[in-house]
Design a protein around this motif. Sequence first.
Motif, PDB file in Angstrom:
ATOM      1  N   CYS A  65       0.840  -1.200   0.000  1.00  0.00           N
ATOM      2  CA  CYS A  65       0.000   0.000   0.000  1.00  0.00           C
ATOM      3  C   CYS A  65       0.873   1.247   0.000  1.00  0.00           C
ATOM      4  CB  CYS A  65      -0.895   0.034   1.240  1.00  0.00           C
ATOM      5  SG  CYS A  65      -2.082  -1.301   1.353  1.00  0.00           S
ATOM      6  N   THR A  67       0.307   5.867  -0.407  1.00  0.00           N
ATOM      7  CA  THR A  67      -0.630   6.979  -0.501  1.00  0.00           C
ATOM      8  C   THR A  67      -0.227   7.875  -1.671  1.00  0.00           C
ATOM      9  OG1 THR A  67      -0.949   6.908   1.873  1.00  0.00           O
ATOM     10  CG2 THR A  67      -1.653   8.905   0.764  1.00  0.00           C
ATOM     11  N   THR A  72      -5.231   6.071  -0.516  1.00  0.00           N
ATOM     12  CA  THR A  72      -4.453   4.844  -0.414  1.00  0.00           C
ATOM     13  C   THR A  72      -4.663   4.026  -1.681  1.00  0.00           C
ATOM     14  OG1 THR A  72      -4.687   4.798   1.985  1.00  0.00           O
ATOM     15  CG2 THR A  72      -4.137   2.714   0.924  1.00  0.00           C
ATOM     16  N   CYS A  74      -3.572   0.116  -3.461  1.00  0.00           N
ATOM     17  CA  CYS A  74      -3.074  -1.197  -3.034  1.00  0.00           C
ATOM     18  C   CYS A  74      -2.647  -2.045  -4.221  1.00  0.00           C
ATOM     19  CB  CYS A  74      -4.101  -1.921  -2.170  1.00  0.00           C
ATOM     20  SG  CYS A  74      -5.576  -2.482  -3.016  1.00  0.00           S
ATOM     21  N   THR A 121     -10.015   1.330  -2.616  1.00  0.00           N
ATOM     22  CA  THR A 121      -9.587   1.128  -1.230  1.00  0.00           C
ATOM     23  C   THR A 121     -10.560   1.794  -0.257  1.00  0.00           C
ATOM     24  OG1 THR A 121      -8.070   3.012  -1.365  1.00  0.00           O
ATOM     25  CG2 THR A 121      -7.143   0.805  -1.756  1.00  0.00           C
ATOM     26  N   THR A 127      -6.638   0.774   4.330  1.00  0.00           N
ATOM     27  CA  THR A 127      -5.828   1.943   4.653  1.00  0.00           C
ATOM     28  C   THR A 127      -4.349   1.568   4.586  1.00  0.00           C
ATOM     29  OG1 THR A 127      -5.667   1.532   7.027  1.00  0.00           O
ATOM     30  CG2 THR A 127      -7.635   2.729   6.251  1.00  0.00           C
ATOM     31  N   ILE A 128      -3.505   2.550   4.768  1.00  0.00           N
ATOM     32  CA  ILE A 128      -2.067   2.319   4.761  1.00  0.00           C
ATOM     33  C   ILE A 128      -1.670   1.334   5.869  1.00  0.00           C
ATOM     34  CG2 ILE A 128      -1.359   4.252   6.227  1.00  0.00           C
ATOM     35  CD1 ILE A 128       0.251   3.396   2.866  1.00  0.00           C
TER      36      ILE A 128
END
Length: 189
Positions: A65, A67, A72, A74, A121, A127-128
């Motif tokens: 992942c 940003t 975010t 993936c 996402t 999320t990260i």
Amino acid sequence: MELLQGDALSSARALLGARLCRGSVAVEITEVEAYLGQDDPASHAWKGPTKRNQVMFGPPGHLYCYTMHGHTCCNVVCSPEGLASAVLIRAGRVVDGIDEARRRRPGVPDERLARGPGNLTKALGITIADAGTDLFDERSPVRLEPGQGCGEVSSGPRVGVSRAADEPWRFWITGDPTVSAYRRSKLAG
């Protein structure tokens, strides 16, 4: 792990139609992009391992992942450990948990809930913090599961990259309304 074919190009095609799941939400993958690690100047791994991309150099089947523009994104790591190819999951169709996906993306038509890597996402709730997740461990918060397959597959240039912009390493299910629009980077040569 049959979804991962040992390299990004083969794995990208195999991932179409598979399901990416987090909690009650599942998305059938309809669009992906392959990144060939240190052999690909558009890849985050092009210049070798860093703190940011170290997951890409780890074992296959893990989630990488990052940003970008506040969203975010993936990727599925798909090459053997030490190599760094990965497949960006660009778009999908929500097939389970649609009410939860709608809550996360209010006012968005269903076919656009997971259209584009940041929207995907967000619809899934990835999320990260999910970076490094083993996608094939049934206890993981994010999982990758085989799907029903897909119909005809199209390919073309990747979206928004400035290097190796014309490589036809974006793959999508032909005619699927959840596939994102192609936008060539203004910085591409």
